[in-house]
Design a protein around this motif. Structure first.
Motif, PDB file in Angstrom:
ATOM      1  N   TYR A 110       0.839  -1.193   0.000  1.00  9.09           N
ATOM      2  CA  TYR A 110       0.000   0.000   0.000  1.00  9.09           C
ATOM      3  C   TYR A 110       0.877   1.247   0.000  1.00  9.09           C
ATOM      4  CZ  TYR A 110      -4.167  -2.738   1.284  1.00  9.09           C
ATOM      5  OH  TYR A 110      -5.207  -3.626   1.300  1.00  9.09           O
ATOM      6  N   GLN A 111       0.304   2.322  -0.489  1.00  5.63           N
ATOM      7  CA  GLN A 111       0.929   3.633  -0.363  1.00  5.63           C
ATOM      8  C   GLN A 111      -0.033   4.580   0.329  1.00  5.63           C
ATOM      9  OE1 GLN A 111       3.652   5.546  -3.360  1.00  5.63           O
ATOM     10  NE2 GLN A 111       1.870   6.841  -3.708  1.00  5.63           N
ATOM     11  N   ILE A 112       0.495   5.344   1.275  1.00  6.15           N
ATOM     12  CA  ILE A 112      -0.309   6.334   1.981  1.00  6.15           C
ATOM     13  C   ILE A 112       0.393   7.692   1.914  1.00  6.15           C
ATOM     14  CG2 ILE A 112      -1.267   4.610   3.557  1.00  6.15           C
ATOM     15  CD1 ILE A 112       0.596   5.752   5.740  1.00  6.15           C
ATOM     16  N   GLN A 113      -0.373   8.735   2.090  1.00  2.00           N
ATOM     17  CA  GLN A 113       0.190  10.067   2.233  1.00  2.00           C
ATOM     18  C   GLN A 113       0.397  10.291   3.725  1.00  2.00           C
ATOM     19  OE1 GLN A 113       1.176  11.987  -0.347  1.00  2.00           O
ATOM     20  NE2 GLN A 113       2.117  13.373   1.145  1.00  2.00           N
ATOM     21  N   SER A 114       1.624  10.142   4.175  1.00  8.08           N
ATOM     22  CA  SER A 114       1.918  10.168   5.600  1.00  8.08           C
ATOM     23  C   SER A 114       1.971  11.597   6.130  1.00  8.08           C
ATOM     24  CB  SER A 114       3.250   9.473   5.879  1.00  8.08           C
ATOM     25  OG  SER A 114       3.672   9.703   7.210  1.00  8.08           O
ATOM     26  N   THR A 115       1.223  11.845   7.193  1.00 12.29           N
ATOM     27  CA  THR A 115       1.293  13.146   7.850  1.00 12.29           C
ATOM     28  C   THR A 115       2.547  13.256   8.710  1.00 12.29           C
ATOM     29  OG1 THR A 115      -0.089  12.316   9.666  1.00 12.29           O
ATOM     30  CG2 THR A 115      -1.205  13.426   7.852  1.00 12.29           C
ATOM     31  N   SER A 116       3.025  12.142   9.233  1.00 12.43           N
ATOM     32  CA  SER A 116       4.243  12.158  10.048  1.00 12.43           C
ATOM     33  C   SER A 116       5.473  12.463   9.201  1.00 12.43           C
ATOM     34  CB  SER A 116       4.432  10.810  10.753  1.00 12.43           C
ATOM     35  OG  SER A 116       3.334  10.482  11.574  1.00 12.43           O
ATOM     36  N   LEU A 117       5.563  11.815   8.059  1.00 12.93           N
ATOM     37  CA  LEU A 117       6.730  11.959   7.187  1.00 12.93           C
ATOM     38  C   LEU A 117       6.583  13.120   6.208  1.00 12.93           C
ATOM     39  CD1 LEU A 117       7.372   8.187   6.331  1.00 12.93           C
ATOM     40  CD2 LEU A 117       8.277   9.517   8.251  1.00 12.93           C
ATOM     41  N   ASN A 118       5.366  13.630   6.073  1.00 11.70           N
ATOM     42  CA  ASN A 118       5.108  14.732   5.141  1.00 11.70           C
ATOM     43  C   ASN A 118       5.460  14.354   3.710  1.00 11.70           C
ATOM     44  OD1 ASN A 118       4.244  17.332   4.444  1.00 11.70           O
ATOM     45  ND2 ASN A 118       6.278  18.217   4.733  1.00 11.70           N
ATOM     46  N   VAL A 119       5.166  13.100   3.369  1.00  9.87           N
ATOM     47  CA  VAL A 119       5.476  12.587   2.030  1.00  9.87           C
ATOM     48  C   VAL A 119       4.737  11.259   1.858  1.00  9.87           C
ATOM     49  CG1 VAL A 119       7.497  11.196   2.689  1.00  9.87           C
ATOM     50  CG2 VAL A 119       7.397  12.239   0.413  1.00  9.87           C
ATOM     51  N   ALA A 120       4.553  10.820   0.630  1.00 11.25           N
ATOM     52  CA  ALA A 120       3.959   9.507   0.374  1.00 11.25           C
ATOM     53  C   ALA A 120       4.915   8.410   0.816  1.00 11.25           C
ATOM     54  CB  ALA A 120       3.628   9.349  -1.103  1.00 11.25           C
ATOM     55  N   SER A 121       4.366   7.341   1.390  1.00  8.11           N
ATOM     56  CA  SER A 121       5.204   6.245   1.873  1.00  8.11           C
ATOM     57  C   SER A 121       4.509   4.916   1.622  1.00  8.11           C
ATOM     58  CB  SER A 121       5.488   6.412   3.370  1.00  8.11           C
ATOM     59  OG  SER A 121       6.434   5.448   3.814  1.00  8.11           O
ATOM     60  N   LYS A 122       5.304   3.896   1.318  1.00  7.55           N
ATOM     61  CA  LYS A 122       4.780   2.558   1.064  1.00  7.55           C
ATOM     62  C   LYS A 122       5.019   1.640   2.264  1.00  7.55           C
ATOM     63  CE  LYS A 122       5.795   2.795  -3.909  1.00  7.55           C
ATOM     64  NZ  LYS A 122       6.613   2.203  -5.003  1.00  7.55           N
ATOM     65  N   PHE A 123       4.122   0.687   2.425  1.00 15.29           N
ATOM     66  CA  PHE A 123       4.364  -0.398   3.389  1.00 15.29           C
ATOM     67  C   PHE A 123       3.797  -1.685   2.819  1.00 15.29           C
ATOM     68  CE2 PHE A 123       0.109   0.983   4.578  1.00 15.29           C
ATOM     69  CZ  PHE A 123      -0.563  -0.189   4.939  1.00 15.29           C
ATOM     70  N   SER A 124       4.419  -2.782   3.196  1.00 16.16           N
ATOM     71  CA  SER A 124       3.957  -4.111   2.812  1.00 16.16           C
ATOM     72  C   SER A 124       3.184  -4.731   3.962  1.00 16.16           C
ATOM     73  CB  SER A 124       5.138  -5.016   2.449  1.00 16.16           C
ATOM     74  OG  SER A 124       5.824  -4.526   1.320  1.00 16.16           O
ATOM     75  N   ILE A 125       2.203  -5.555   3.607  1.00 13.02           N
ATOM     76  CA  ILE A 125       1.480  -6.297   4.640  1.00 13.02           C
ATOM     77  C   ILE A 125       1.119  -7.670   4.096  1.00 13.02           C
ATOM     78  CG2 ILE A 125      -0.754  -5.278   3.966  1.00 13.02           C
ATOM     79  CD1 ILE A 125      -1.501  -5.416   7.010  1.00 13.02           C
TER      80      ILE A 125
END
Length: 279
Positions: free
Chosen positions: A17-32
């Motif tokens: 998945y990709q999310i727009q991270s508020t913590s990182l202030n950028v799009a980020s991917k994670f696997s599940i």
């Protein structure tokens, strides 16, 4: 949250998945990885896996060979990226700092502070997202990792014992304040104040907070080419001093890489399954 990849695996599904991270202030991917039990709607225990330097959200998924036993045990596996990424995210000239080397802490120094908030991203933002969007048993979540990610697992477990109920590591950086990798990362991300470093050092957190878990499992290759960076004996001695049960296993001939992790991944999944079932 955008699904960008989905593959059937041992009757479960390996997703990215990709999310727009508020913590990182950028799009980020994670696997599940969702085992078949989760796909059937059953609430499952979950493990966060934190990868090491230069790795991404794909590294563990492809190289560790964890899905087979995770499917049997009914474990959800979450693997975030190791840092923020992108054209506007600060980079370094070396492989052990910057993108791919977030160290799972919140940076306070420029230019890193704008995006490098990995502690908040994992322990708050991604944790909350996973619990709300997937069939996760909220009181049955563990954390483990490798190298820099082993450091991340040990530190986040001690910072958030209310969230993570089990912890293990492969070849973790146990005392980052006392090795070149950690000194480089901490001085850049946190500044020169070594007292501040202690709040993000696995060894120092253990000494200050004491025993928090029923047991900790660490596997270490005796032929690890980065052994001098890791200091497992110091962590073992501190566990003895504070009364924290630790199983530290030294494996002759094994190095720092994923063939080592493949060889003992089943032991870690079984360890977490037992620990989480006893909560």
């Amino acid at each position: 949250m955008e699904l960008i990849q989905n593959n059937k695996c041992f009757d479960g599904e390996q997703r990215v998945y990709q999310i727009q991270s508020t913590s990182l202030n950028v799009a980020s991917k994670f696997s599940i990885y969702l085992p078949p039990q989760a796909l059937a709607g059953e609430a499952c225990s979950a493990l966060f896996y934190l990868a090491g330097l230069t790795c991404t959200e794909e590294t563990f998924v492809i190289k560790a060979h964890a899905q087979r036993l995770a499917a049997q045990l009914g474990l959800i596996l979450i693997a975030p990226d190791t840092s923020p990424r992108g054209e506007h995210v600060a980079k370094a000239d070396h492989w052990d700092l910057g993108q791919g080397a977030g160290f799972y802490i919140n940076a306070s120094q420029a230019p890193w502070a704008e995006h490098y908030q990995m502690q908040s991203y994992i322990a708050d933002e991604l944790y909350a997202l996973v619990v709300s969007e997937f069939p996760v048993l909220k009181d049955s979540i563990g954390i483990f990792g490798h190298s820099m990610g082993g450091h991340g697992a040990l530190t986040l477990a001690w910072k958030y014992p209310e969230k993570f109920k089990s912890v293990s590591a492969f070849a973790p950086i146990c005392a980052p304040s006392e090795c070149p990798w950690g000194e480089k990362a901490f001085s850049n991300y946190l500044g020169a104040d070594r007292e501040e470093w202690k709040q993000h050092d696995a060894l120092q957190l253990l000494k200050s907070k004491g025993a928090l878990f029923k047991e900790v499992l660490i596997d270490q290759g005796a032929a690890d080419q980065f052994y001098s960076q890791l200091n497992p004996e110091k962590y073992q001695q501190a566990c003895i001093e504070v009364g924290q049960k630790l199983t530290l296993r030294q494996h002759a001939g094994y190095d720092h890489g994923y063939f080592f992790i493949q060889s003992f991944i089943d032991d870690h999944l079984q360890f977490h399954a037992i620990q989480l079932d006893h909560q």
